[in-house]
Scaffold this motif. Sequence first.
Motif, mmCIF file in Angstrom:
data_model
loop_
_atom_site.group_PDB
_atom_site.id
_atom_site.type_symbol
_atom_site.label_atom_id
_atom_site.label_comp_id
_atom_site.label_asym_id
_atom_site.label_seq_id
_atom_site.Cartn_x
_atom_site.Cartn_y
_atom_site.Cartn_z
ATOM 1 N N HIS A 22 -48.290 -70.531 26.331
ATOM 2 C CA HIS A 22 -47.700 -70.768 25.007
ATOM 3 C C HIS A 22 -48.789 -71.076 23.974
ATOM 4 O O HIS A 22 -48.780 -70.531 22.861
ATOM 5 C CB HIS A 22 -46.706 -71.927 25.076
ATOM 6 N N ALA A 23 -49.737 -71.926 24.339
ATOM 7 C CA ALA A 23 -50.815 -72.287 23.419
ATOM 8 C C ALA A 23 -51.660 -71.067 23.063
ATOM 9 O O ALA A 23 -52.081 -70.905 21.909
ATOM 10 C CB ALA A 23 -51.700 -73.368 24.045
ATOM 11 N N CYS A 26 -49.860 -69.107 20.453
ATOM 12 C CA CYS A 26 -49.946 -69.803 19.160
ATOM 13 C C CYS A 26 -51.300 -69.559 18.499
ATOM 14 O O CYS A 26 -51.389 -69.243 17.304
ATOM 15 C CB CYS A 26 -49.739 -71.299 19.355
ATOM 16 N N GLU A 27 -52.355 -69.698 19.297
ATOM 17 C CA GLU A 27 -53.709 -69.530 18.761
ATOM 18 C C GLU A 27 -53.973 -68.084 18.345
ATOM 19 O O GLU A 27 -54.751 -67.825 17.427
ATOM 20 C CB GLU A 27 -54.735 -69.971 19.807
ATOM 21 N N ARG A 29 -51.834 -66.165 16.967
ATOM 22 C CA ARG A 29 -51.212 -66.014 15.647
ATOM 23 C C ARG A 29 -52.093 -66.599 14.554
ATOM 24 O O ARG A 29 -52.285 -65.999 13.499
ATOM 25 C CB ARG A 29 -49.848 -66.709 15.623
ATOM 26 N N ALA A 33 -53.600 -73.291 15.369
ATOM 27 C CA ALA A 33 -52.165 -73.521 15.193
ATOM 28 C C ALA A 33 -51.589 -74.426 16.262
ATOM 29 O O ALA A 33 -50.546 -75.054 16.050
ATOM 30 C CB ALA A 33 -51.426 -72.183 15.188
ATOM 31 N N TYR A 34 -52.256 -74.511 17.407
ATOM 32 C CA TYR A 34 -51.742 -75.361 18.483
ATOM 33 C C TYR A 34 -52.703 -76.466 18.873
ATOM 34 O O TYR A 34 -52.288 -77.556 19.268
ATOM 35 C CB TYR A 34 -51.430 -74.509 19.721
ATOM 36 N N ASN A 39 -49.915 -80.768 15.986
ATOM 37 C CA ASN A 39 -49.118 -79.580 16.267
ATOM 38 C C ASN A 39 -48.634 -79.546 17.711
ATOM 39 O O ASN A 39 -47.551 -79.038 18.002
ATOM 40 C CB ASN A 39 -49.934 -78.311 15.990
ATOM 41 N N ARG A 40 -49.422 -80.075 18.628
ATOM 42 C CA ARG A 40 -49.073 -80.057 20.046
ATOM 43 C C ARG A 40 -47.847 -80.905 20.346
ATOM 44 O O ARG A 40 -47.012 -80.536 21.159
ATOM 45 C CB ARG A 40 -50.244 -80.572 20.886
ATOM 46 N N GLN A 44 -41.690 -76.967 20.019
ATOM 47 C CA GLN A 44 -42.376 -75.691 19.862
ATOM 48 C C GLN A 44 -41.411 -74.519 19.652
ATOM 49 O O GLN A 44 -40.318 -74.472 20.221
ATOM 50 C CB GLN A 44 -43.225 -75.411 21.110
ATOM 51 N N GLU A 45 -41.854 -73.581 18.839
ATOM 52 C CA GLU A 45 -41.116 -72.336 18.649
ATOM 53 C C GLU A 45 -41.300 -71.471 19.898
ATOM 54 O O GLU A 45 -42.411 -71.316 20.393
ATOM 55 C CB GLU A 45 -41.667 -71.610 17.425
ATOM 56 N N LEU A 47 -42.184 -68.477 22.053
ATOM 57 C CA LEU A 47 -43.002 -67.284 21.834
ATOM 58 C C LEU A 47 -43.123 -66.405 23.081
ATOM 59 O O LEU A 47 -43.383 -65.204 22.973
ATOM 60 C CB LEU A 47 -44.418 -67.695 21.392
#
Length: 264
Positions: A22-23, A26-27, A29, A33-34, A39-40, A44-45, A47
């Motif tokens: 997941h991280a 996020c990264e 994108r 971001a994570y 943010n952590r 979480q959205e 993905l």
Amino acid sequence: MRPSASEPVPSVALYWDFENLHASLCEARQEGAYSKQDNRFRVQEPLIDIQAVVDLAASFGPIAINRAYCNWQYFSRYRDALLQSGVELIQMFPPGGSAKNGADIKLCLDAVEDMGRFAHIGTLIIVSGDSDFMPLSQKVKAAGRTLMGVGTRQNTNRHWAKSCHEFRYYDNLVQDPDVPGTPPAQSLQSDAAKDIFRRATRLLAANQGDAWVSQSALWQMIKRLDSTFDPKEHGFANFMAMLQDFESLVEVRQDASELMVRLR
């Protein structure tokens, strides 16, 4: 070699280092971001395409273990997808605000224990790009089991990927197969595919003492040379499509039971 009809098909054990994947998405994108602490530690959205990974695992045999490790209090939006795929959730509580949750350690211990308890497990699939799993690869190989890794291209450690019998990039699992690459990129990719194809064919022919090699043995040799090799990355739908495109490079004949190949 595939088991005969009378032999049971070896089972698959699928282990998710869930937060790692997941991280990584996020990264991909947006950098940072994570990784930022604020943010952590928030909901979480979703993905991850969970079904795409489960489908990959199922293609290697019946899934006996499907277990994901994470601090689930922040990943509740994955609930329906996880339930539909029959994923067993292992809750990890980090010992401190900035500490790792220890998912990799727990996952490794469980995988080694499962190999010892269940002789029917033939393939272990680790969903992570983390190099921390390299010692596990040595244990899996020593136990005579097959190890596959799954991780994102951008955040997968190359040494971990090479330590697996086979490694699949998550990016390719969810990529739209109808979207072709640009012609120049496909040309360069095709050249790389031809290079490993030649090397694998020559090595196999030399080992066998026969220029004609079977399609299945050739594919296995290619994966031993490069566990990350995937025909889709080189512009081909699958290995057969790649073989058909290399008609100027190889001769092909159909034997009684299998397709045979030799370099021209």
